[in-house]
Design a protein around this motif. Sequence first.
Motif, PDB file in Angstrom:
ATOM      1  N   ALA A  74      63.197 -14.391  -4.062  1.00 31.78           N
ATOM      2  CA  ALA A  74      63.792 -13.548  -3.025  1.00 31.78           C
ATOM      3  C   ALA A  74      63.784 -12.119  -3.546  1.00 31.78           C
ATOM      4  O   ALA A  74      63.977 -11.885  -4.740  1.00 31.78           O
ATOM      5  CB  ALA A  74      65.207 -13.986  -2.698  1.00 31.78           C
ATOM      6  N   CYS A  75      63.542 -11.190  -2.656  1.00 32.09           N
ATOM      7  CA  CYS A  75      63.369  -9.812  -3.095  1.00 32.09           C
ATOM      8  C   CYS A  75      63.956  -8.864  -2.065  1.00 32.09           C
ATOM      9  O   CYS A  75      63.898  -9.120  -0.864  1.00 32.09           O
ATOM     10  CB  CYS A  75      61.869  -9.541  -3.260  1.00 32.09           C
ATOM     11  SG  CYS A  75      61.497  -7.915  -3.902  1.00 32.09           S
ATOM     12  N   VAL A 103      63.316 -10.404   1.742  1.00 27.45           N
ATOM     13  CA  VAL A 103      62.225 -11.346   1.970  1.00 27.45           C
ATOM     14  C   VAL A 103      62.310 -12.486   0.960  1.00 27.45           C
ATOM     15  O   VAL A 103      62.681 -12.282  -0.202  1.00 27.45           O
ATOM     16  CB  VAL A 103      60.867 -10.585   1.925  1.00 27.45           C
ATOM     17  CG1 VAL A 103      60.698  -9.799   0.647  1.00 27.45           C
ATOM     18  CG2 VAL A 103      59.678 -11.502   2.154  1.00 27.45           C
ATOM     19  N   ILE A 104      62.038 -13.676   1.444  1.00 31.78           N
ATOM     20  CA  ILE A 104      62.037 -14.872   0.600  1.00 31.78           C
ATOM     21  C   ILE A 104      60.632 -15.478   0.657  1.00 31.78           C
ATOM     22  O   ILE A 104      60.025 -15.554   1.731  1.00 31.78           O
ATOM     23  CB  ILE A 104      63.081 -15.900   1.083  1.00 31.78           C
ATOM     24  CG1 ILE A 104      64.485 -15.267   1.118  1.00 31.78           C
ATOM     25  CG2 ILE A 104      63.080 -17.141   0.180  1.00 31.78           C
ATOM     26  CD1 ILE A 104      65.572 -16.176   1.705  1.00 31.78           C
ATOM     27  N   TRP A 116      59.499 -15.605   4.526  1.00 34.11           N
ATOM     28  CA  TRP A 116      60.520 -15.310   5.539  1.00 34.11           C
ATOM     29  C   TRP A 116      60.959 -13.872   5.289  1.00 34.11           C
ATOM     30  O   TRP A 116      61.630 -13.580   4.295  1.00 34.11           O
ATOM     31  CB  TRP A 116      61.717 -16.244   5.386  1.00 34.11           C
ATOM     32  CG  TRP A 116      61.418 -17.687   5.634  1.00 34.11           C
ATOM     33  CD1 TRP A 116      61.618 -18.382   6.792  1.00 34.11           C
ATOM     34  CD2 TRP A 116      60.892 -18.638   4.692  1.00 34.11           C
ATOM     35  NE1 TRP A 116      61.239 -19.691   6.630  1.00 34.11           N
ATOM     36  CE2 TRP A 116      60.790 -19.879   5.359  1.00 34.11           C
ATOM     37  CE3 TRP A 116      60.487 -18.560   3.343  1.00 34.11           C
ATOM     38  CZ2 TRP A 116      60.305 -21.020   4.722  1.00 34.11           C
ATOM     39  CZ3 TRP A 116      59.994 -19.692   2.720  1.00 34.11           C
ATOM     40  CH2 TRP A 116      59.913 -20.909   3.413  1.00 34.11           C
ATOM     41  N   SER A 117      60.544 -12.975   6.162  1.00 31.67           N
ATOM     42  CA  SER A 117      60.742 -11.539   5.959  1.00 31.67           C
ATOM     43  C   SER A 117      61.603 -10.961   7.074  1.00 31.67           C
ATOM     44  O   SER A 117      61.388 -11.268   8.252  1.00 31.67           O
ATOM     45  CB  SER A 117      59.363 -10.863   5.966  1.00 31.67           C
ATOM     46  OG  SER A 117      59.472  -9.528   6.372  1.00 31.67           O
TER      47      SER A 117
ATOM     48  N   MET B  65      68.170 -21.670   3.412  1.00 32.80           N
ATOM     49  CA  MET B  65      67.538 -21.621   2.087  1.00 32.80           C
ATOM     50  C   MET B  65      68.501 -20.932   1.136  1.00 32.80           C
ATOM     51  O   MET B  65      69.169 -19.977   1.523  1.00 32.80           O
ATOM     52  CB  MET B  65      66.235 -20.817   2.120  1.00 32.80           C
ATOM     53  CG  MET B  65      65.198 -21.343   3.068  1.00 32.80           C
ATOM     54  SD  MET B  65      63.750 -20.228   3.077  1.00 32.80           S
ATOM     55  CE  MET B  65      63.102 -20.548   1.451  1.00 32.80           C
ATOM     56  N   VAL B  67      68.568 -19.399  -2.831  1.00 28.01           N
ATOM     57  CA  VAL B  67      67.823 -19.025  -4.031  1.00 28.01           C
ATOM     58  C   VAL B  67      68.855 -18.471  -5.010  1.00 28.01           C
ATOM     59  O   VAL B  67      69.459 -17.432  -4.755  1.00 28.01           O
ATOM     60  CB  VAL B  67      66.743 -17.965  -3.691  1.00 28.01           C
ATOM     61  CG1 VAL B  67      65.940 -17.610  -4.929  1.00 28.01           C
ATOM     62  CG2 VAL B  67      65.834 -18.465  -2.582  1.00 28.01           C
ATOM     63  N   ALA B  74      70.459 -15.374  -3.255  1.00 25.10           N
ATOM     64  CA  ALA B  74      69.783 -14.930  -2.040  1.00 25.10           C
ATOM     65  C   ALA B  74      69.776 -16.105  -1.080  1.00 25.10           C
ATOM     66  O   ALA B  74      69.642 -17.257  -1.503  1.00 25.10           O
ATOM     67  CB  ALA B  74      68.356 -14.476  -2.330  1.00 25.10           C
ATOM     68  N   ARG B  76      68.832 -17.534   3.088  1.00 23.60           N
ATOM     69  CA  ARG B  76      68.450 -17.366   4.484  1.00 23.60           C
ATOM     70  C   ARG B  76      69.462 -18.137   5.311  1.00 23.60           C
ATOM     71  O   ARG B  76      69.587 -19.358   5.184  1.00 23.60           O
ATOM     72  CB  ARG B  76      67.036 -17.872   4.757  1.00 23.60           C
ATOM     73  CG  ARG B  76      66.641 -17.656   6.213  1.00 23.60           C
ATOM     74  CD  ARG B  76      65.146 -17.631   6.411  1.00 23.60           C
ATOM     75  NE  ARG B  76      64.749 -17.528   7.802  1.00 23.60           N
ATOM     76  CZ  ARG B  76      64.576 -16.372   8.464  1.00 23.60           C
ATOM     77  NH1 ARG B  76      64.793 -15.225   7.860  1.00 23.60           N
ATOM     78  NH2 ARG B  76      64.204 -16.366   9.730  1.00 23.60           N
ATOM     79  N   ASN B 102      68.562 -12.619   6.266  1.00 22.25           N
ATOM     80  CA  ASN B 102      68.234 -12.707   4.834  1.00 22.25           C
ATOM     81  C   ASN B 102      69.226 -11.849   4.085  1.00 22.25           C
ATOM     82  O   ASN B 102      69.357 -10.650   4.383  1.00 22.25           O
ATOM     83  CB  ASN B 102      66.806 -12.223   4.566  1.00 22.25           C
ATOM     84  CG  ASN B 102      65.742 -13.215   4.993  1.00 22.25           C
ATOM     85  OD1 ASN B 102      66.046 -14.257   5.575  1.00 22.25           O
ATOM     86  ND2 ASN B 102      64.484 -12.908   4.719  1.00 22.25           N
ATOM     87  N   ILE B 104      71.302 -10.977   0.235  1.00 18.24           N
ATOM     88  CA  ILE B 104      71.391 -11.080  -1.227  1.00 18.24           C
ATOM     89  C   ILE B 104      72.800 -10.677  -1.641  1.00 18.24           C
ATOM     90  O   ILE B 104      73.351  -9.697  -1.115  1.00 18.24           O
ATOM     91  CB  ILE B 104      70.346 -10.169  -1.918  1.00 18.24           C
ATOM     92  CG1 ILE B 104      68.929 -10.524  -1.442  1.00 18.24           C
ATOM     93  CG2 ILE B 104      70.438 -10.297  -3.441  1.00 18.24           C
ATOM     94  CD1 ILE B 104      67.838  -9.590  -1.983  1.00 18.24           C
ATOM     95  N   ASP B 120      67.858 -10.405  11.635  1.00 18.05           N
ATOM     96  CA  ASP B 120      66.532 -10.333  12.253  1.00 18.05           C
ATOM     97  C   ASP B 120      66.660  -9.881  13.707  1.00 18.05           C
ATOM     98  O   ASP B 120      66.542 -10.674  14.644  1.00 18.05           O
ATOM     99  CB  ASP B 120      65.831 -11.689  12.159  1.00 18.05           C
ATOM    100  CG  ASP B 120      64.353 -11.576  12.461  1.00 18.05           C
ATOM    101  OD1 ASP B 120      63.909 -10.499  12.920  1.00 18.05           O
ATOM    102  OD2 ASP B 120      63.629 -12.566  12.250  1.00 18.05           O
TER     103      ASP B 120
END
Lengths: 132, 132
Positions: A74-75, A103-104, A116-117, B65, B67, B74, B76, B102, B104, B120
């Motif tokens: 993830a970023c 984004v993942i 997934w962005s 999700m 992470v 992180a 989703r 998304n 973090i 989103d």
Amino acid sequence: MTKTELTDLYRGYIACLNRQDWPNLGQFVAGDAIHNGRRLGLSGYIAMLERDFSEIPDLYFNVLMLVCDPPYVACRLGFECTPTGRFLGLDVNGRRLSFGENVIYEFRGGKISEVWSVLDKVAIEVQLAGGR
Amino acid sequence: MTKTELTDLYRGYIACLNRQDWPNLGQFVAGDAIHNGRRLGLSGYIAMLERDFSEIPDLYFNVLMLVCDPPYVACRLGFECTPTGRFLGLDVNGRRLSFGENVIYEFRGGKISEVWSVLDKVAIEVQLAGGR
């Protein structure tokens, strides 16, 4: 793949994007890659990026935060760029924008298999409205 | 904190949100927590969530999700919900929406100290325009 290996691989992917090195993108992106639910494949993925760079000539991917938990990365990406016309349905027309993307990525077999962005459109709208 | 401990803690936080259990949110959120660059603190964080549930009575946080890379998580998140009026500047007016977030989180001392969240909005706009 270890966390260090996956982190290095991901940074290699980002460097490849910033070089616009499409012939080598297949080292990082799977042939059947899915992006936000659409099966783009490698060629569709490259087409998406070429369109991005066409609309935003000074596009550059900055890794602000990296969260690595194999096979997931993830970023938070940061952008300081100047879309020339419309972007995300907004009339940007050469205004300089600063925004993030969370984004993942899922990696399989050493390549990105699914993405997934989410781009921070709200932050862009605030800037276009004259806010910070 | 180990990855398993942090994952459990994060799931406890999500369960707390879904119970709207504001008296216990301080177990998970730091007193000086920052959300998308704004230092809300615990009280401001609760106020934000109360407003979210007021605007979206059937709000429910689904972890799609996760992470985990301590001290970062992180995630989703997925939402299937019905904002009653305007939401993110859009006239939703009781339409049922499906969208992702998304996000973090940085944890310090066992609590969320900073959050970078992106909803989103583009997916919502597509749905309101009559797309999928």
